[in-house]
Motif scaffolding. Structure first.
Motif, PDB file in Angstrom:
ATOM      1  N   UNK A 268      -4.093 -37.073  46.728  1.00  0.00           N
ATOM      2  CA  UNK A 268      -3.447 -35.802  46.738  1.00  0.00           C
ATOM      3  C   UNK A 268      -3.223 -35.395  45.317  1.00  0.00           C
ATOM      4  N   UNK A 269      -2.760 -34.369  45.162  1.00  0.00           N
ATOM      5  CA  UNK A 269      -2.801 -33.822  43.729  1.00  0.00           C
ATOM      6  C   UNK A 269      -1.441 -32.577  43.820  1.00  0.00           C
ATOM      7  N   UNK A 270      -1.189 -32.301  42.469  1.00  0.00           N
ATOM      8  CA  UNK A 270      -0.178 -31.171  42.343  1.00  0.00           C
ATOM      9  C   UNK A 270      -0.673 -30.210  41.636  1.00  0.00           C
ATOM     10  N   UNK A 271      -0.506 -28.985  41.930  1.00  0.00           N
ATOM     11  CA  UNK A 271      -1.067 -27.769  41.164  1.00  0.00           C
ATOM     12  C   UNK A 271       0.210 -27.370  40.152  1.00  0.00           C
ATOM     13  N   UNK A 272      -0.156 -26.885  39.189  1.00  0.00           N
ATOM     14  CA  UNK A 272       0.793 -26.239  38.297  1.00  0.00           C
ATOM     15  C   UNK A 272       1.430 -25.120  38.842  1.00  0.00           C
ATOM     16  N   UNK A 273       2.182 -24.281  37.841  1.00  0.00           N
ATOM     17  CA  UNK A 273       2.822 -23.087  38.395  1.00  0.00           C
ATOM     18  C   UNK A 273       2.051 -21.867  38.891  1.00  0.00           C
TER      19      UNK A 273
ATOM     20  N   UNK B 112       0.186 -15.630  50.368  1.00  0.00           N
ATOM     21  CA  UNK B 112      -0.673 -16.250  51.277  1.00  0.00           C
ATOM     22  C   UNK B 112      -1.015 -17.441  50.282  1.00  0.00           C
ATOM     23  N   UNK B 113      -0.922 -18.648  50.791  1.00  0.00           N
ATOM     24  CA  UNK B 113      -1.395 -19.939  49.995  1.00  0.00           C
ATOM     25  C   UNK B 113      -2.853 -20.267  50.540  1.00  0.00           C
ATOM     26  N   UNK B 114      -3.804 -20.219  49.438  1.00  0.00           N
ATOM     27  CA  UNK B 114      -5.277 -20.411  49.919  1.00  0.00           C
ATOM     28  C   UNK B 114      -5.796 -21.656  49.507  1.00  0.00           C
ATOM     29  N   UNK B 115      -6.628 -22.214  50.315  1.00  0.00           N
ATOM     30  CA  UNK B 115      -6.951 -23.661  49.976  1.00  0.00           C
ATOM     31  C   UNK B 115      -8.534 -23.602  50.329  1.00  0.00           C
ATOM     32  N   UNK B 116      -9.220 -24.131  49.358  1.00  0.00           N
ATOM     33  CA  UNK B 116     -10.811 -23.993  49.412  1.00  0.00           C
ATOM     34  C   UNK B 116     -11.185 -25.383  49.138  1.00  0.00           C
ATOM     35  N   UNK B 117     -12.185 -25.735  50.531  1.00  0.00           N
ATOM     36  CA  UNK B 117     -12.946 -27.267  50.172  1.00  0.00           C
ATOM     37  C   UNK B 117     -13.720 -27.174  49.147  1.00  0.00           C
ATOM     38  N   UNK B 118     -14.417 -28.485  48.967  1.00  0.00           N
ATOM     39  CA  UNK B 118     -15.474 -28.611  47.861  1.00  0.00           C
ATOM     40  C   UNK B 118     -16.875 -27.639  48.525  1.00  0.00           C
TER      41      UNK B 118
ATOM     42  N   UNK C 208     -11.215 -29.665  45.296  1.00  0.00           N
ATOM     43  CA  UNK C 208     -10.509 -28.793  46.279  1.00  0.00           C
ATOM     44  C   UNK C 208      -9.775 -27.545  45.358  1.00  0.00           C
ATOM     45  N   UNK C 209      -9.399 -26.644  45.693  1.00  0.00           N
ATOM     46  CA  UNK C 209      -8.993 -25.418  44.914  1.00  0.00           C
ATOM     47  C   UNK C 209      -7.669 -24.940  46.018  1.00  0.00           C
ATOM     48  N   UNK C 210      -6.704 -24.495  45.090  1.00  0.00           N
ATOM     49  CA  UNK C 210      -5.341 -23.967  45.602  1.00  0.00           C
ATOM     50  C   UNK C 210      -4.972 -22.932  44.846  1.00  0.00           C
ATOM     51  N   UNK C 211      -4.640 -21.888  45.640  1.00  0.00           N
ATOM     52  CA  UNK C 211      -3.998 -20.740  44.852  1.00  0.00           C
ATOM     53  C   UNK C 211      -3.096 -19.803  45.836  1.00  0.00           C
ATOM     54  N   UNK C 212      -2.449 -18.820  45.412  1.00  0.00           N
ATOM     55  CA  UNK C 212      -1.851 -17.983  46.039  1.00  0.00           C
ATOM     56  C   UNK C 212      -2.034 -16.538  45.825  1.00  0.00           C
ATOM     57  N   UNK C 213      -1.881 -15.771  46.732  1.00  0.00           N
ATOM     58  CA  UNK C 213      -1.794 -14.139  46.631  1.00  0.00           C
ATOM     59  C   UNK C 213      -0.713 -13.577  47.379  1.00  0.00           C
ATOM     60  N   UNK C 214       0.045 -12.786  46.451  1.00  0.00           N
ATOM     61  CA  UNK C 214       1.485 -12.241  47.091  1.00  0.00           C
ATOM     62  C   UNK C 214       0.981 -11.044  47.626  1.00  0.00           C
ATOM     63  N   UNK C 215       1.980 -10.768  48.656  1.00  0.00           N
ATOM     64  CA  UNK C 215       1.959  -9.708  49.379  1.00  0.00           C
ATOM     65  C   UNK C 215       3.134  -8.453  49.087  1.00  0.00           C
ATOM     66  N   UNK C 216       3.595  -8.761  48.108  1.00  0.00           N
ATOM     67  CA  UNK C 216       4.663  -7.967  47.379  1.00  0.00           C
ATOM     68  C   UNK C 216       4.622  -7.885  45.942  1.00  0.00           C
ATOM     69  N   UNK C 217       5.533  -7.804  45.364  1.00  0.00           N
ATOM     70  CA  UNK C 217       5.414  -7.448  43.752  1.00  0.00           C
ATOM     71  C   UNK C 217       5.145  -8.621  42.781  1.00  0.00           C
ATOM     72  N   UNK C 218       5.764  -9.907  43.130  1.00  0.00           N
ATOM     73  CA  UNK C 218       5.634 -10.868  42.495  1.00  0.00           C
ATOM     74  C   UNK C 218       5.996 -12.466  43.104  1.00  0.00           C
ATOM     75  N   UNK C 219       5.129 -13.205  42.958  1.00  0.00           N
ATOM     76  CA  UNK C 219       5.467 -14.562  43.581  1.00  0.00           C
ATOM     77  C   UNK C 219       4.910 -15.742  42.840  1.00  0.00           C
TER      78      UNK C 219
END
Length: 153
Positions: A48-53, A95-101, A130-141
């Motif tokens: 397991x692992x934790x993302x930053x902000x 959207x939270x995006x997860x990418x495997x190695x 692994x990579x984790x990111x987000x992409x807003x569908x509004x103004x800011x997330x």
């Protein structure tokens, strides 16, 4: 006197139940020695692992955070990917995006804090970054996530 007799009988019965029984050699011959043992040919674990902000503005993808599997068996295969997502107050849905190695990715829509399970990676190799990111569908997330990858090998 009845109480004493009852307690004495109770102790005698308990003593008989916990005393090992002996088996004669004749009885031992009739016992089958066939034993079927099914052994597990795999082991299971997780990392397991934790993302930053993660911040996403006007539909742009946030910076990706890396989560390493560490030194696990190279044949390890994913059985489940779970993210515990914490969404900041006032954030738009994203959207939270997860990418495997190996470049496979999946995304899920998130509007509030909670647990999200990805089954899209089941059966794929787990070892690597692994990579984790987000992409807003509004103004800011803004959000953080803790990812857990369960695997077997």
């Amino acid at each position: 006197m009845k109480k004493f007799f009852s307690m004495l009988m109770c102790f005698a019965l308990c003593a008989m139940l916990i005393t090992p029984m002996s088996v004669s050699a004749a009885e031992l011959d009739s016992v089958s020695n066939d034993v079927t043992v099914e052994s597990a040919t795999y082991a299971s674990s997780y990392f397991s692992g934790q993302t930053g902000r993660m911040n996403s503005l006007n539909g742009m993808e946030s910076a990706a955070f890396n989560i390493s599997s560490g030194s696990i068996n190279s044949e390890a295969k994913v059985t489940k990917v779970t993210l515990n997502v914490t969404v900041s107050n006032g954030s738009s849905g994203f959207y939270i995006i997860v990418e495997d190695p190996y470049g496979n990715y999946a995304e899920k829509y998130v509007s509030r804090s909670g647990e999200i399970t990805f089954t899209e990676f089941n059966g794929l190799y787990a070892k690597g970054t692994w990579k984790v990111s987000i992409q807003t569908v509004g103004t800011v997330s803004t959000a953080t996530a803790r990812m857990r990858v369960d695997y077997t090998y």
